[in-house]
Write a protein that holds these residues in place. Structure first.
Motif, short mmCIF file in Angstrom:
data_model
loop_
_atom_site.label_atom_id
_atom_site.label_comp_id
_atom_site.label_asym_id
_atom_site.label_seq_id
_atom_site.Cartn_x
_atom_site.Cartn_y
_atom_site.Cartn_z
N HIS A 176 14.05 11.99 -9.05
CA HIS A 176 15.40 12.18 -9.59
C HIS A 176 16.41 11.84 -8.51
O HIS A 176 16.34 12.36 -7.40
CB HIS A 176 15.61 13.62 -10.05
N CYS A 177 17.35 10.93 -8.83
CA CYS A 177 18.41 10.52 -7.90
C CYS A 177 19.76 10.81 -8.54
O CYS A 177 20.06 10.30 -9.62
CB CYS A 177 18.30 9.03 -7.58
N CYS A 213 17.17 11.24 -3.05
CA CYS A 213 16.42 11.55 -4.27
C CYS A 213 15.49 12.73 -4.02
O CYS A 213 15.15 13.03 -2.89
CB CYS A 213 15.58 10.35 -4.71
N GLN A 223 18.97 5.45 -10.59
CA GLN A 223 19.84 6.62 -10.68
C GLN A 223 19.36 7.42 -11.88
O GLN A 223 19.03 6.86 -12.92
CB GLN A 223 21.29 6.23 -10.86
#
Length: 129
Positions: A54-55, A41, A101
């Motif tokens: 943010h992944c 991430c 996610q």
């Protein structure tokens, strides 16, 4: 003249044998020991107790926090962890395990019951699993 031809034939044979040996080096088994480390991430814009994460792929991680200072163990200070603005749990905890996610925002807020009380820093740690 025969000696020059023999030398050229010997050089050609050696070159041919060397090429064959190099071609044989393109096959075999490679044993890999270790790990490829790349954070799953990315984080950005840390401000006022909020961090954006943010992944690209579903990723699991632990979020922990620790109070710092003389009043760290006192109950008058409340630490709350939020995910996308929603509090995580109804009791104070010092560790959370989660997976996400896409985009998320984690927040850490520290509130003190007494208006004039000193709110010491809190350290938040994110560990990928």
């Amino acid at each position: 003249m025969n000696i020059a031809i023999l030398k050229l034939a010997a050089a050609s044979a050696l070159l041919s044998a060397a090429s064959g040996a190099m071609a044989g080096a393109n096959s075999g088994i490679i044993h890999f020991v270790g790990s490829i480390v790349e954070p799953p991430c990315s984080t950005s814009s840390v401000e006022r107790g909020q961090i954006n994460i943010h992944c690209e792929q579903r990723s699991a991680f632990d979020v922990t926090f620790q109070r710092i200072g003389a009043d760290a163990g006192l109950s008058k200070t409340t630490v709350t962890l939020t995910r996308d603005g929603k509090p995580l749990g109804d009791k104070e905890a010092s560790a959370y395990r989660m997976a996400l996610q896409g985009n998320a925002q984690l927040g850490l807020s520290v509130k003190n019951a007494a208006a004039d009380a000193d709110t010491r820093p809190v350290i938040m740690t994110i560990s990928y699993l």
